[in-house]
Design a protein around this motif. Structure first.
Motif, PDB file in Angstrom:
ATOM      1  N   TRP A   5      39.334  42.477  17.024  1.00 50.30           N
ATOM      2  CA  TRP A   5      39.371  41.255  17.824  1.00 50.30           C
ATOM      3  C   TRP A   5      40.760  41.045  18.423  1.00 50.30           C
ATOM      4  N   HIS A   6      41.818  41.290  17.633  1.00 51.22           N
ATOM      5  CA  HIS A   6      43.182  41.124  18.127  1.00 51.22           C
ATOM      6  C   HIS A   6      43.440  42.060  19.314  1.00 51.22           C
ATOM      7  N   GLU A  10      44.101  40.920  23.248  1.00 52.98           N
ATOM      8  CA  GLU A  10      45.256  41.356  24.038  1.00 52.98           C
ATOM      9  C   GLU A  10      44.820  41.938  25.380  1.00 52.98           C
ATOM     10  N   VAL A  11      43.774  42.746  25.370  1.00 51.68           N
ATOM     11  CA  VAL A  11      43.257  43.332  26.612  1.00 51.68           C
ATOM     12  C   VAL A  11      42.755  42.221  27.537  1.00 51.68           C
ATOM     13  N   TYR A  18      46.654  39.437  34.868  1.00 47.17           N
ATOM     14  CA  TYR A  18      46.680  40.250  36.093  1.00 47.17           C
ATOM     15  C   TYR A  18      45.904  39.564  37.215  1.00 47.17           C
ATOM     16  N   LEU A  19      44.788  38.946  36.878  1.00 46.70           N
ATOM     17  CA  LEU A  19      43.939  38.281  37.862  1.00 46.70           C
ATOM     18  C   LEU A  19      44.403  36.864  38.196  1.00 46.70           C
ATOM     19  N   TYR A  37      58.389  28.966  31.541  1.00 46.79           N
ATOM     20  CA  TYR A  37      56.981  29.346  31.441  1.00 46.79           C
ATOM     21  C   TYR A  37      56.786  30.191  30.191  1.00 46.79           C
ATOM     22  N   PHE A  38      55.782  29.808  29.398  1.00 49.03           N
ATOM     23  CA  PHE A  38      55.452  30.531  28.176  1.00 49.03           C
ATOM     24  C   PHE A  38      53.999  30.960  28.253  1.00 49.03           C
ATOM     25  N   GLY A  39      53.739  32.192  27.943  1.00 50.24           N
ATOM     26  CA  GLY A  39      52.377  32.686  28.003  1.00 50.24           C
ATOM     27  C   GLY A  39      52.389  34.188  28.146  1.00 50.24           C
ATOM     28  N   PRO A  40      51.305  34.749  28.525  1.00 48.15           N
ATOM     29  CA  PRO A  40      50.031  34.140  28.899  1.00 48.15           C
ATOM     30  C   PRO A  40      49.150  33.883  27.679  1.00 48.15           C
TER      31      PRO A  40
END
Length: 100
Positions: A5-6, A10-11, A18-19, A37-40
């Protein structure tokens, strides 16, 4: 050891980023005059939960006038420091087109 799941998460986060569909935490401080900005993140709830730690860190560092916004975007710079003469391109790509 990473779980399946991890790895999948991530994928998904990388694909969403990207999108331009990933969630980001935007934190603006008045003193110093900065935007961070922190993320994604995969979801707005994940981003909101994580934002508490970012706010605590900034408060410990002495930042004042903190405002937080969780949104879908694709920031080109993770830190914009206005008061240090580092005026970066403020363009943050909205998730669904258009101009900011």
């Amino acid at each position: 050891m990473k779980t399946i799941w991890h790895n999948l998460k991530e994928v998904l986060i990388n694909t969403f980023d990207y999108l331009g569909l990933a969630w980001w935490v935007e934190i603006v401080t008045q003193n110093p005059r900065c935007t961070y900005y922190f993320g994604p993140f995969l979801s707005s709830s994940d981003a909101t939960l994580a934002s508490k730690g970012y706010i605590e860190d900034l408060e410990i560092e002495g930042a004042q006038g903190i405002s937080v916004n969780v949104k879908r975007c694709k920031p080109s710079n993770l830190t914009i420091a206005d008061d240090l003469g580092e005026r970066f391109d403020r363009k943050v790509q909205p998730a669904f087109g258009g101009q900011i």
